[in-house]
Design an enzyme around this catalytic site. Structure first.
Site, PDB file in Angstrom:
ATOM      1  N   LYS A   1       0.820  -1.224   0.000  1.00  0.00           N
ATOM      2  CA  LYS A   1       0.000   0.000   0.000  1.00  0.00           C
ATOM      3  C   LYS A   1       0.851   1.270   0.000  1.00  0.00           C
ATOM      4  CE  LYS A   1      -2.715   0.199   3.504  1.00  0.00           C
ATOM      5  NZ  LYS A   1      -2.047   1.112   4.451  1.00  0.00           N
TER       6      LYS A   1
ATOM      7  N   THR B   1       4.003   1.520  -0.923  1.00  0.00           N
ATOM      8  CA  THR B   1       4.718   1.520  -2.198  1.00  0.00           C
ATOM      9  C   THR B   1       3.821   2.066  -3.305  1.00  0.00           C
ATOM     10  OG1 THR B   1       6.006  -0.396  -1.479  1.00  0.00           O
ATOM     11  CG2 THR B   1       5.942   0.036  -3.849  1.00  0.00           C
TER      12      THR B   1
ATOM     13  N   ARG C   1       2.565   8.511   7.005  1.00  0.00           N
ATOM     14  CA  ARG C   1       2.884   8.444   8.434  1.00  0.00           C
ATOM     15  C   ARG C   1       4.369   8.166   8.655  1.00  0.00           C
ATOM     16  NH1 ARG C   1      -0.717   3.773  10.625  1.00  0.00           N
ATOM     17  NH2 ARG C   1      -0.274   2.976   8.560  1.00  0.00           N
TER      18      ARG C   1
ATOM     19  N   LYS D   1       7.073  -6.411  10.727  1.00  0.00           N
ATOM     20  CA  LYS D   1       6.504  -5.699   9.581  1.00  0.00           C
ATOM     21  C   LYS D   1       7.567  -4.957   8.770  1.00  0.00           C
ATOM     22  CE  LYS D   1       2.733  -2.502   8.464  1.00  0.00           C
ATOM     23  NZ  LYS D   1       3.445  -1.405   7.823  1.00  0.00           N
TER      24      LYS D   1
ATOM     25  N   ALA E   1      -3.284   1.978  13.152  1.00  0.00           N
ATOM     26  CA  ALA E   1      -4.638   1.963  12.592  1.00  0.00           C
ATOM     27  C   ALA E   1      -5.528   0.894  13.200  1.00  0.00           C
ATOM     28  CB  ALA E   1      -4.570   1.772  11.077  1.00  0.00           C
TER      29      ALA E   1
ATOM     30  N   PHE F   1      -3.669  -0.146   7.161  1.00  0.00           N
ATOM     31  CA  PHE F   1      -4.358  -1.429   7.003  1.00  0.00           C
ATOM     32  C   PHE F   1      -5.462  -1.344   5.939  1.00  0.00           C
ATOM     33  CE2 PHE F   1      -2.775  -1.916  11.537  1.00  0.00           C
ATOM     34  CZ  PHE F   1      -1.697  -2.694  11.156  1.00  0.00           C
TER      35      PHE F   1
ATOM     36  N   PHE G   1       2.732  -9.184  -9.332  1.00  0.00           N
ATOM     37  CA  PHE G   1       3.896 -10.022  -9.041  1.00  0.00           C
ATOM     38  C   PHE G   1       4.229 -10.851 -10.283  1.00  0.00           C
ATOM     39  CE2 PHE G   1       2.941  -8.717  -4.862  1.00  0.00           C
ATOM     40  CZ  PHE G   1       4.003  -9.038  -4.025  1.00  0.00           C
TER      41      PHE G   1
ATOM     42  N   TRP H   1       6.716  -0.982  -7.903  1.00  0.00           N
ATOM     43  CA  TRP H   1       7.845  -1.541  -7.164  1.00  0.00           C
ATOM     44  C   TRP H   1       9.036  -1.730  -8.100  1.00  0.00           C
ATOM     45  CZ3 TRP H   1      10.899  -5.893  -7.442  1.00  0.00           C
ATOM     46  CH2 TRP H   1      11.689  -6.175  -6.313  1.00  0.00           C
TER      47      TRP H   1
END
Length: 558
Positions: free
Chosen positions: A72, A74, A95, A106, A274, A302, A383, A411
């Site tokens: 998200k 990225t 953030r 994470k 979140a 999230f 992907f 990405w």
């Protein structure tokens, strides 16, 4: 095929002097405080002396997170870079990462691949010290509270009903439940207590929702720290703590200006969790971004059931703005995981599992387009192992709900890989088909508001309350807090309050274990499931892979 790590890509990049990034926004050196060559804080007073552009705002949200990854942040950065490539004056607002996830499981929150904000090492570690300042303000209030009790307790505070906890910005399960004040009268009153992670502190939430320094002081003053023996609230203002707390936060309140790998300006400021708090960057940074850009890309933590719901029902309500379009990020891998495929099997085509997991995405789409009335696009973070049949299935199902799908390759390709997505967003914004509405009205009762979120946003059949929660709801309404917005503390992994219920669960109820008031932030925190405000480290924490060499070069961050 071998890929460079995020930190390798970031360290190989040639960054622009931050003064050059500031100049893009029309800022002079007098408007910024430099933190080295590549970071700066922007004086909030520039909002008073420069003309606002009042930018269009794009919100990025996602499906419920899975171990397969969604990307998200990225995507958020990639969309901003793509808009910049298309000639749009764009700023990204994010953030600040907490050290807990960085050293835990994470990882950081600076994006990945060729869609990153930089300098990523600084951003993911101490950055400009904002989170430490928030922890200091939180702990100053705790110290003043306990000192007041020690010095005679003129406010008649009930030491069994102290609700203010100390904080540290680290995952440390040993501090969740402690006994302190031991060792005799001079060392305080013995009691059961505990620490929260700093980003779960109400000071962080109040900080992030403050419009200016005066508003921050007012919010800090309203924080409830305890109850007296009559059952009345005791606040930070009763302890005369708000002035000193605000003094600690004076510089922290200035938004941090950095850049993406492609030189797009980025404000990174504030970091509430979140699944516990409201999960958005600071209102100050969002306002500043909208002030200086034509397009602002921001994200909520999230999935759309948590961060986006809070962004819309809490932040937008308080700020008086709304998004012009929404991106819902998903991956084929995450959807197959929601369909029951183990992580080790996600690279194999599995249309049956994909179809079984797709309802999770479709519920998030419904939340944004139907429950909130906002135009949206689904971004599939592609992907290498995704098959054409799988991608087509996702596209077809989303089109049945009237939402287009755009493949995102940010990405691997940076802004270039997000141009299709950016063009779809521009189309949605130009169409102006925006019928934004809140999920509930604040004049509803506390239980009616909780029920609205549970049934509309989560798809629950209803809500059940423990006797403790029932009692506290009556108490909060009696104390005059009944018309505050609701901030649900719920697992991020499921639409329900059970992290094991993947996909789009049905036939469930949300159980409310407790409810507390965050009067400074301006919302009620509803605790569901087994939510903790102090996470723990995993068996093999990311911290074990992080190192620094003799030249001061950091490795292992991601």
């Amino acid at each position: 095929m071998t890929f460079k790590s995020d930190i390798e890509i970031a360290q190989e990049a040639t960054l622009k002097d931050i003064r050059e990034i500031a100049e893009k926004l029309g800022l002079t050196e007098d408007d910024i405080d430099l933190y080295g060559k590549y970071k700066a804080k922007v004086d909030y007073n520039v909002l008073k002396k420069t003309e606002s552009k009042d930018a269009k705002m794009i919100l990025v949200t996602a499906v419920n997170p899975t171990p397969a990854g969604e990307g998200k942040t990225t995507t958020t950065i990639g969309v901003a870079d793509a808009l910049s490539r298309l000639g749009k004056n764009t700023i990204v607002a994010l953030r600040e990462p907490s050290l807990g996830p960085v050293f835990g499981v994470k990882g950081g929150a600076a994006g990945g691949g060729y869609s990153q904000v930089v300098p990523m090492e600084d951003i993911n570690l101490h950055f400009t010290g904002d989170i430490h300042a928030i922890g200091a303000a939180n702990n100053l209030l705790a110290a003043m509270l306990d000192n007041h009790i020690h010095q005679g307790n003129a406010l008649d505070i009930d030491v069994r009903r102290i609700v203010w906890r100390r904080t540290v910005d680290m995952n440390d399960r040993q501090l969740r439940k402690i006994t302190n004040g031991l060792g005799g009268k001079g060392n305080g009153v013995p009691r059961e207590d505990g620490f929260d992670i700093t980003v779960a502190s109400e000071v962080m939430a109040a900080f992030c929702l403050s419009k200016n320094i005066s508003d921050l002081k007012e919010r800090l003053a309203r924080i409830v720290v305890a109850y007296n023996r009559k059952g009345e609230i005791v606040t930070a203002s009763d302890l005369n703590a708000q002035g000193a707390m605000a003094a600690l936060l004076k510089d922290a309140l200035k938004p941090n200006l950095v850049q993406t790998l492609e030189g797009t300006p980025a404000f990174i400021h504030g970091g509430p969790f979140a699944n516990i708090a409201h999960g958005c960057n600071s209102l100050m940074a969002t306002r500043m971004a909208r002030h200086f850009a034509d397009y602002v890309v921001t994200e909520a933590g999230f999935g759309a059931d948590l961060g986006a719901e809070k962004f819309l029902d809490i932040k937008c309500r308080m700020a008086g703005f709304k998004p012009d379009a929404v991106v819902i990020v998903a991956t084929v891998r995450a959807l197959k995981y929601n369909g029951g495929v183990p992580k080790s099997e996600l690279n194999k085509e599995n249309l049956e599992a994909l179809e079984k997991g797709l309802p999770n995405l479709l519920k998030h789409v419904e939340n944004i387009t139907q429950n909130f009335g906002l135009p949206a696009v689904v971004a599939i973070n592609r992907f290498p192992f995704d098959t054409e049949a799988e991608l087509k299935l996702v596209e077809d199902k989303c089109k049945e709900l009237g939402v287009n799908v755009a493949l995102s390759e940010v990405w691997a390709k940076g802004g270039e890989g997000g141009e299709v997505l950016a063009k779809e967003l521009l189309r949605l914004i130009d169409e102006g088909n925006n019928n934004f509405k809140f999920a509930y009205d604040t004049t509803m009762s506390i239980k009616e508001k909780i029920n609205a979120i549970a049934t509309k946003i989560y798809g629950a059949d209803g809500v059940e309350y423990t006797s403790k929660a029932d009692k506290e709801i009556k108490n909060l309404e009696k104390l005059g807090f009944g018309e505050l917005p609701i901030c649900m503390a719920k697992t991020q992994y499921s639409l329900s309050d059970d992290p094991k219920k993947l996909g789009r669960p049905e036939g469930f109820k949300i159980t409310v274990a407790n409810i507390t008031v965050s009067a400074g932030a301006g919302f009620l925190v509803v605790l569901t499931g087994d939510i903790m405000k102090m996470p723990g480290l995993p068996k093999v924490p990311s911290a074990e892979k992080i190192d620094v060499d003799e030249n001061g070069v950091i490795t292992g961050l991601f």
